[in-house]
Design an enzyme around this catalytic site. Sequence first.
Site, PDB file in Angstrom:
ATOM      1  N   TYR A  92      47.266  89.961  26.840  1.00  0.00           N
ATOM      2  CA  TYR A  92      47.429  91.002  27.857  1.00  0.00           C
ATOM      3  C   TYR A  92      46.171  91.141  28.728  1.00  0.00           C
ATOM      4  CZ  TYR A  92      51.829  92.544  25.790  1.00  0.00           C
ATOM      5  OH  TYR A  92      53.122  92.601  25.353  1.00  0.00           O
ATOM      6  N   ARG A 131      59.127 100.497  16.404  1.00  0.00           N
ATOM      7  CA  ARG A 131      59.439 101.355  17.565  1.00  0.00           C
ATOM      8  C   ARG A 131      60.467 102.429  17.253  1.00  0.00           C
ATOM      9  NH1 ARG A 131      58.547  98.638  22.822  1.00  0.00           N
ATOM     10  NH2 ARG A 131      56.478  97.782  22.555  1.00  0.00           N
ATOM     11  N   ASP A 139      49.925 102.838  21.038  1.00  0.00           N
ATOM     12  CA  ASP A 139      50.258 101.531  21.582  1.00  0.00           C
ATOM     13  C   ASP A 139      49.155 100.557  21.223  1.00  0.00           C
ATOM     14  OD1 ASP A 139      52.478 100.427  23.497  1.00  0.00           O
ATOM     15  OD2 ASP A 139      50.610  99.387  23.985  1.00  0.00           O
ATOM     16  N   ARG A 195      62.662 105.340  23.174  1.00  0.00           N
ATOM     17  CA  ARG A 195      63.597 105.849  24.184  1.00  0.00           C
ATOM     18  C   ARG A 195      65.050 105.944  23.773  1.00  0.00           C
ATOM     19  NH1 ARG A 195      61.096 101.869  28.551  1.00  0.00           N
ATOM     20  NH2 ARG A 195      61.059 100.748  26.583  1.00  0.00           N
ATOM     21  N   ARG A 249      58.498 113.060  25.984  1.00  0.00           N
ATOM     22  CA  ARG A 249      57.812 112.187  26.947  1.00  0.00           C
ATOM     23  C   ARG A 249      57.791 112.851  28.325  1.00  0.00           C
ATOM     24  NH1 ARG A 249      59.374 108.074  30.445  1.00  0.00           N
ATOM     25  NH2 ARG A 249      58.192 106.118  30.365  1.00  0.00           N
TER      26      ARG A 249
HETATM   27  O1  CP3 Z   1      56.782 101.626  16.202  1.00  0.00           O
HETATM   28  C1  CP3 Z   1      56.576 102.776  16.632  1.00  0.00           C
HETATM   29  O2  CP3 Z   1      57.448 103.661  16.722  1.00  0.00           O
HETATM   30  C2  CP3 Z   1      55.141 103.142  17.023  1.00  0.00           C
HETATM   31  C3  CP3 Z   1      54.847 103.053  18.384  1.00  0.00           C
HETATM   32  C4  CP3 Z   1      54.543 101.724  19.067  1.00  0.00           C
HETATM   33  C5  CP3 Z   1      54.705 101.570  20.471  1.00  0.00           C
HETATM   34  N1  CP3 Z   1      54.205 100.361  20.847  1.00  0.00           N
HETATM   35  C6  CP3 Z   1      55.287 102.600  21.351  1.00  0.00           C
HETATM   36  C7  CP3 Z   1      55.744 102.202  22.700  1.00  0.00           C
HETATM   37  C8  CP3 Z   1      54.011 100.525  18.588  1.00  0.00           C
HETATM   38  C9  CP3 Z   1      53.706 100.114  17.154  1.00  0.00           C
HETATM   39  C10 CP3 Z   1      53.784  99.677  19.724  1.00  0.00           C
HETATM   40  C11 CP3 Z   1      53.171  98.347  19.634  1.00  0.00           C
HETATM   41  C12 CP3 Z   1      53.191  97.478  20.820  1.00  0.00           C
HETATM   42  N2  CP3 Z   1      52.966  97.807  22.125  1.00  0.00           N
HETATM   43  C13 CP3 Z   1      53.355  96.070  20.759  1.00  0.00           C
HETATM   44  C14 CP3 Z   1      53.526  95.270  19.487  1.00  0.00           C
HETATM   45  C15 CP3 Z   1      54.916  95.331  18.992  1.00  0.00           C
HETATM   46  C16 CP3 Z   1      55.891  94.542  19.819  1.00  0.00           C
HETATM   47  O3  CP3 Z   1      56.787  95.168  20.390  1.00  0.00           O
HETATM   48  O4  CP3 Z   1      55.756  93.310  19.876  1.00  0.00           O
HETATM   49  C17 CP3 Z   1      53.280  95.567  22.075  1.00  0.00           C
HETATM   50  C18 CP3 Z   1      53.426  94.119  22.492  1.00  0.00           C
HETATM   51  C19 CP3 Z   1      53.018  96.673  22.930  1.00  0.00           C
HETATM   52  C20 CP3 Z   1      52.794  96.647  24.410  1.00  0.00           C
HETATM   53  C21 CP3 Z   1      53.804  97.438  25.113  1.00  0.00           C
HETATM   54  N3  CP3 Z   1      53.878  98.818  25.091  1.00  0.00           N
HETATM   55  C22 CP3 Z   1      54.854  96.966  25.926  1.00  0.00           C
HETATM   56  C23 CP3 Z   1      55.139  95.506  26.216  1.00  0.00           C
HETATM   57  C24 CP3 Z   1      55.548  98.094  26.389  1.00  0.00           C
HETATM   58  C25 CP3 Z   1      56.701  98.143  27.360  1.00  0.00           C
HETATM   59  C26 CP3 Z   1      57.938  97.767  26.635  1.00  0.00           C
HETATM   60  C27 CP3 Z   1      59.086  98.645  27.002  1.00  0.00           C
HETATM   61  O5  CP3 Z   1      59.974  98.729  26.148  1.00  0.00           O
HETATM   62  O6  CP3 Z   1      59.092  99.220  28.098  1.00  0.00           O
HETATM   63  C28 CP3 Z   1      54.963  99.232  25.815  1.00  0.00           C
HETATM   64  C29 CP3 Z   1      55.393 100.631  26.000  1.00  0.00           C
HETATM   65  C30 CP3 Z   1      55.824 101.361  24.769  1.00  0.00           C
HETATM   66  N4  CP3 Z   1      55.113 101.385  23.592  1.00  0.00           N
HETATM   67  C31 CP3 Z   1      56.969 102.199  24.628  1.00  0.00           C
HETATM   68  C32 CP3 Z   1      56.914 102.744  23.336  1.00  0.00           C
HETATM   69  C33 CP3 Z   1      57.872 103.745  22.727  1.00  0.00           C
HETATM   70  C34 CP3 Z   1      57.984 102.511  25.717  1.00  0.00           C
HETATM   71  C35 CP3 Z   1      57.265 103.379  26.679  1.00  0.00           C
HETATM   72  C36 CP3 Z   1      58.048 104.476  27.313  1.00  0.00           C
HETATM   73  O7  CP3 Z   1      58.325 105.526  26.676  1.00  0.00           O
HETATM   74  O8  CP3 Z   1      58.327 104.313  28.510  1.00  0.00           O
END
Ligand code: CP3
Length: 353
Positions: free
Chosen positions: A151, A24, A74, A28, A37
């Site tokens: 999910y 990640r 994602d 943010r 964003r």
């Molecule tokens: O690593 C990176 O920089 C690449 C981008 C990436 C994102 N999600 C961006 C993201 C990657 C590799 C993921 C994978 C992902 N997404 C996983 C597996 C990794 C892990 O964390 O276990 C999972 C379970 C998800 C599902 C997901 N997407 C969730 C649970 C959430 C909400 C979490 C939160 O922090 O709010 C997301 C949203 C998400 N995916 C964000 C980002 C940067 C935050 C969204 C935003 O900008 O509001």
Amino acid sequence: MQNDLFLRALRRQPVERTPVWLMRQAGRYLPEYNATRKKAGNFLALCKTPELACEVTLQPIDRYGFDAAILFSDILTIPDALGLGLHFVEGEGPRFHKKIESEADVLALPTVEVQESLGYVADAVALIRRELDGRVPLIGFSGSPWTLACYMISGGSSGDDFLSVRKWLYSRPDLVRAVLDRLTSLVVDYCDMQIRSGAQAIMLFDSWGGLLADAHFDGFSRQSLAAIVQALRDRHPDIPTIVFVKGGGQWLESIAQTGCDAVGCDWTVNLAQARSRVGDQVALQGNLDPAVLLGSADQVRAEARRVVESFGRLGRGAGHVFNLGHGISQFTPLDNVTALVEAVAQASRQQVL
Ligand code: CP3
């Protein structure tokens, strides 16, 4: 390629220092991410607009000089392509309009042509490769079938460790398996598309593998991970794969036996013990606790050094990729990441044989 440290570490070839990137890393905690964003309107629009996905992918590379870029997207793009209707509720995480609740729902899952439904991901990968211009390698990724199924069956994030999904493991294992089988071939096609578009390594995120009972991990997660790794190896023998099972420390040997090139470790794992358990079969990626980055810069430096030293000497075939044990927190101070990158470089140069 100007900097191939990451690919060399994955192949367990000699390195001058340990490469570092963070799960990640585009997110943010970065003001420039928040600005892009906002321009996109919302997170999903950001993922689906290749130019903006490319922009945010490069932001952490430009700011910190990480040794690998990861496609901005994602894992939930796949269930979205299956017609479940992904959206994000502010402060609550991902939600689906439809969830998989019955045998009829499983049978009704549509056939997905990845190039058609997920072509925006291929476009983003190709654009990022062009804009990276050989600076660092690009990682593509997918969720694991088990984690995606969690999910899809629960309808979004879960407040109770996906209890409804785990109930199905006992009452309807046949249905869970049917969902996993559908996802396994879709994940292969999805990763294959990313590689053909320019991804130079693939990481599989099994974020919820650690919720499975010991007797279930093999059948409900590991087997589909192994099938994906093998299929990608057959199609693209030179593209390394990383398998990360959050909470999977007790299964490191069996994860390594999927045939992957590297095993991701969360922060509950001791890297020295992990190395002696998996031998020289695989490289290791990890494993600083993301919470460390919320403390002082001195603490960040000390804990980063501890992780580097716990892995040990970087001899021939060592293979360590420094990362966090899970995604970076949105509350991470920017300067702590600078301190981390510098500390990993300094500490690891001293570990080179
Ligand atoms: O690593 C990176 O920089 C690449 C981008 C990436 C994102 N999600 C961006 C993201 C990657 C590799 C993921 C994978 C992902 N997404 C996983 C597996 C990794 C892990 O964390 O276990 C999972 C379970 C998800 C599902 C997901 N997407 C969730 C649970 C959430 C909400 C979490 C939160 O922090 O709010 C997301 C949203 C998400 N995916 C964000 C980002 C940067 C935050 C969204 C935003 O900008 O509001």
